[in-house]
Design a protein around this motif. Sequence first.
Motif, mmCIF file in Angstrom:
data_model
loop_
_atom_site.group_PDB
_atom_site.id
_atom_site.type_symbol
_atom_site.label_atom_id
_atom_site.label_comp_id
_atom_site.label_asym_id
_atom_site.label_seq_id
_atom_site.Cartn_x
_atom_site.Cartn_y
_atom_site.Cartn_z
ATOM 1 N N ALA A 147 -7.457 32.434 -20.149
ATOM 2 C CA ALA A 147 -8.775 32.868 -20.603
ATOM 3 C C ALA A 147 -9.525 33.531 -19.464
ATOM 4 N N VAL A 150 -16.534 31.748 -22.170
ATOM 5 C CA VAL A 150 -15.097 32.002 -22.095
ATOM 6 C C VAL A 150 -14.724 33.099 -23.077
ATOM 7 N N VAL A 155 -11.260 34.561 -24.957
ATOM 8 C CA VAL A 155 -9.848 34.247 -25.212
ATOM 9 C C VAL A 155 -9.305 35.147 -26.316
ATOM 10 N N TYR A 195 -8.274 29.441 -17.351
ATOM 11 C CA TYR A 195 -7.610 28.922 -18.549
ATOM 12 C C TYR A 195 -8.511 27.926 -19.270
ATOM 13 N N ALA A 246 -12.927 24.538 -19.903
ATOM 14 C CA ALA A 246 -12.649 25.851 -19.323
ATOM 15 C C ALA A 246 -12.865 25.825 -17.813
#
Length: 163
Positions: A59, A3, A5, A41, A37
Motif C-alpha cells: 500500500a 492509505v 491500495v 503495507y 497500516a
Amino acid sequence: MIVTVDKSVLQARLEVVAAGVAKNPTMPIMGTVLLRASDGYVQLASHRPGGQIHASLDASVEKPGALCVDAKRLLPIVKAMPPGLLELTSQAGEGGALRIKIQSGQSKAEIAAMNADDFPRVVSAGQADKVRISSLALAMLIEKTVAAAADATTAPSKAGVEL
C-alpha cells in the motif's frame, strides 16, 4: 490513517480474513477486521476463539495508523467500489467516534470503526513462547489429550487440539 491500495488485492485479502470473523460474536470487537497500516503495507487480521487469520498487502501509506472495522459492513462496500485504487482514511467523528472513509473516484462510503487497541493481541510465530519438550513426554501428553478432544462427528468446528 491515510492509505491507498489496489481494490482487487484488498478485496481478495479481505475475503480471506473476513471468513475468520466469528459468526455471532459475543463482543462487538470480535466481529471486526483489524487494519494496521505502516511501512508501505497494510496488515489485516481477524480473530475468533479458534485462532486468527492474517493477510497483508502492499500500500501507499501516507499516514500510518490502525483501527477495527465491522467485517460484515466493510467487505460489501469494498466489493461495490469501482476497480482501481481505493483510498482509506480514518477520522474522528462527532464525540470522538472513529470512522473510516473509503473512496474510489466519485464513489464514497463511510462507516463506524473501533479502536485497534481493543482488538485481541495479534501473535506471530516470532513472538510466541518457546518450549522444549522431549518426544516421549510429548507423545504421553498427546495420548492423554486424545481422550478429551472432541471428534469430528460431535462438533466439527471443535475437532482437534490447539498447541
